[in-house]
Write a protein that holds these residues in place. Structure first.
Motif, PDB file in Angstrom:
ATOM      1  N   GLU A 251       0.829  -1.214   0.000  1.00 15.29           N
ATOM      2  CA  GLU A 251       0.000   0.000   0.000  1.00 15.29           C
ATOM      3  C   GLU A 251       0.859   1.257   0.000  1.00 15.29           C
ATOM      4  O   GLU A 251       0.566   2.216  -0.731  1.00 15.29           O
ATOM      5  CB  GLU A 251      -0.934   0.000   1.209  1.00 15.29           C
TER       6      GLU A 251
ATOM      7  N   ARG B 109       3.962   1.541  -1.103  1.00 13.57           N
ATOM      8  CA  ARG B 109       4.631   1.636  -2.412  1.00 13.57           C
ATOM      9  C   ARG B 109       3.668   2.153  -3.476  1.00 13.57           C
ATOM     10  O   ARG B 109       3.999   3.042  -4.261  1.00 13.57           O
ATOM     11  CB  ARG B 109       5.181   0.270  -2.833  1.00 13.57           C
ATOM     12  N   GLU B 110       2.450   1.626  -3.470  1.00 10.87           N
ATOM     13  CA  GLU B 110       1.458   2.053  -4.450  1.00 10.87           C
ATOM     14  C   GLU B 110       1.067   3.510  -4.256  1.00 10.87           C
ATOM     15  O   GLU B 110       0.756   4.202  -5.228  1.00 10.87           O
ATOM     16  CB  GLU B 110       0.237   1.142  -4.410  1.00 10.87           C
ATOM     17  N   SER B 111       1.092   3.986  -3.014  1.00 14.73           N
ATOM     18  CA  SER B 111       0.762   5.393  -2.764  1.00 14.73           C
ATOM     19  C   SER B 111       1.813   6.323  -3.384  1.00 14.73           C
ATOM     20  O   SER B 111       1.536   7.496  -3.641  1.00 14.73           O
ATOM     21  CB  SER B 111       0.617   5.673  -1.265  1.00 14.73           C
TER      22      SER B 111
ATOM     23  N   ASN C 143       3.014   5.598  -6.289  1.00 19.77           N
ATOM     24  CA  ASN C 143       2.843   5.300  -7.718  1.00 19.77           C
ATOM     25  C   ASN C 143       4.100   4.690  -8.328  1.00 19.77           C
ATOM     26  O   ASN C 143       4.526   5.073  -9.417  1.00 19.77           O
ATOM     27  CB  ASN C 143       2.418   6.547  -8.505  1.00 19.77           C
ATOM     28  N   LYS C 144       4.682   3.739  -7.593  1.00 25.32           N
ATOM     29  CA  LYS C 144       5.886   3.057  -8.080  1.00 25.32           C
ATOM     30  C   LYS C 144       5.618   1.563  -8.180  1.00 25.32           C
ATOM     31  O   LYS C 144       4.965   0.984  -7.321  1.00 25.32           O
ATOM     32  CB  LYS C 144       7.067   3.294  -7.148  1.00 25.32           C
ATOM     33  N   SER C 145       6.155   0.978  -9.228  1.00 23.91           N
ATOM     34  CA  SER C 145       6.077  -0.474  -9.369  1.00 23.91           C
ATOM     35  C   SER C 145       7.116  -1.110  -8.455  1.00 23.91           C
ATOM     36  O   SER C 145       8.060  -0.443  -8.005  1.00 23.91           O
ATOM     37  CB  SER C 145       6.340  -0.886 -10.818  1.00 23.91           C
TER      38      SER C 145
END
Length: 90
Positions: free
Chosen positions: A21, A23-25, A27-29
């Motif tokens: 969560e 990492r996704e916040s 916006n990175k893969s």
């Protein structure tokens, strides 16, 4: 491999979800975060999936890559699991 009880497995899974969560916040893969911060992308993937129990140094490196103190990630995890959560079966 050391036997892990259901509480330990639950903790590992929830920790992985927290990392994903965060990492996704950003916006990175997984691949980009791993590349930028010299992390093993396979290990990052397995951590996020709750498949491995990472070492402290890996946790620290991930927290630095996310720009969040490890203590904040742990506190968030404690809040999510609740005060009645125990790894040791009681």
């Amino acid at each position: 491999m050391q036997h892990k009880n259901k509480h330990t497995l639950h903790l590992i899974k929830k920790f992985g979800q927290q990392i994903k969560e965060q990492r996704e916040s950003l916006n990175k893969s997984q691949r980009l975060l791993a590349f930028e911060y010299d992390l093993d992308s396979g290990n990052l993937s397995r951590i996020e999936a709750g498949q491995i129990d990472p070492k402290l140094t890996m946790l620290w490196r991930i927290s630095e890559a996310l720009g969040i103190p490890l203590s904040e990630i742990i506190k968030s995890l404690e809040d999510e699991l609740g005060e009645n959560f125990h790894i040791i079966e009681q």
